[in-house]
Design a protein around this motif. Structure first.
Motif: not given
Length: 303
Positions: A73-95, A111-117
């Protein structure tokens, strides 16, 4: 059983069809239902059956072990946060174009989040290794129950074929009850109600419910013994009794019970009477439970 990396990438709760807060009992029940339907022995022509059965088994291993489930559960939630972060980054790049300072802060946070993942993935891997070393007693027990159920199903079908050969063809019964023409509820006996009433005696192979004349219904049951039990014991709903009688396949030398539960000419002893009363009480309880279940299902459909 080794839990593969591909399975860990799946949403195991969705694979078993349970909620994320499901208990061990609910997880095991869902596993048995799905594993039984896709078991390789019951699906010899489906090449994917074995693969799906293997994936379900691995999901059971992870979700019924508290430590492994927590790590998953912990690893899956971390992957979910990473996917959400990537989506936010893509949206920000367009704006807009981020300035250098914002990029540096973002890179540091990432980098901090990736270390946690990475730490979460390591913890999950350790728990999976422990599972592999200890073995999965729960998985073995569930698979044993499935194999036992498959053997019972085969035995029932074989007994049905033997009994049918001894009788006069496929056992069939005729059902009758009181029903007015304008009664849309068919006197309380829908197809689902009839199946639930008869399934407790044995496998129902076919049920022909006449829409024009609902009081004349033909049911094909797997074994002669199941038909004998239904004819002898089933009385239907309390407010609209059901008459069950032989139509075809009755073995020679047998007669319809009269009254239910006794052969013609038999003497009702005190012990027989007590047994008959207890049987009627159980049937009344089953009918009440059936009516309550049907009412609840009807309420759910209309909400």
């Amino acid at each position: 059983m080794a839990v593969t990396k591909e399975v860990l990438q799946m949403f195991l709760y969705l694979l078993l069809g349970v909620e994320e807060k499901a208990t061990d009992k609910e997880v095991k029940k869902a596993y048995r239902q799905k594993a039984l339907s896709c078991h390789p022995d019951k699906n010899p022509d489906n090449p994917r059956a074995a693969e799906l059965f293997h994936q379900l088994s691995q999901a059971l291993e992870v979700l019924t072990d508290a430590a492994a489930r927590a790590a998953y559960d912990k690893e899956r939630k971390a992957r979910k946060r990473a996917a959400e972060r990537t989506q936010r980054l893509d949206e920000n790049r367009k704006k807009l174009k981020l300035d250098l300072e914002a990029r540096e802060r973002q890179a540091q946070a990432q980098s901090t989040e990736e270390e946690e993942e990475s730490r979460n993935t390591t913890t999950l891997g350790q728990e999976i290794s422990r599972l592999r070393e200890e073995g999965s007693r729960q998985l073995e027990e569930q698979q044993r129950l499935i194999q036992e159920q498959i053997r019972q199903d085969r035995g029932q079908r074989l007994r049905g074929r033997t009994e049918n050969r001894e009788g006069k063809g496929t056992p069939k019964v005729k059902l009758k009850w009181t029903c007015k023409k304008e009664d849309e509820s068919q006197g309380g006996y829908s197809r689902d109600v009839l199946l639930k009433l008869l399934h407790k005696y044995g496998e129902v192979l076919n049920l022909v419910l006449s829409r024009e004349k609902a009081v004349n219904t033909i049911v094909e049951i797997a074994t002669v013994r199941a038909v004998e039990l239904a004819v002898r014991n089933e009385v239907g709903l309390a407010d609209n009794p059901l008459n069950v009688s032989w139509l075809e396949g009755q073995p020679q030398g047998t007669v319809d019970p009269s009254p239910p539960g006794l052969s013609k000419g038999s003497v009702l002893s005190e012990r027989d009477y007590e047994g008959l009363v207890m049987m009627r009480m159980r049937q009344a309880t089953e009918r009440q439970q059936l009516l309550a279940q049907l009412q609840q299902e009807d309420e759910v459909r209309h909400t």
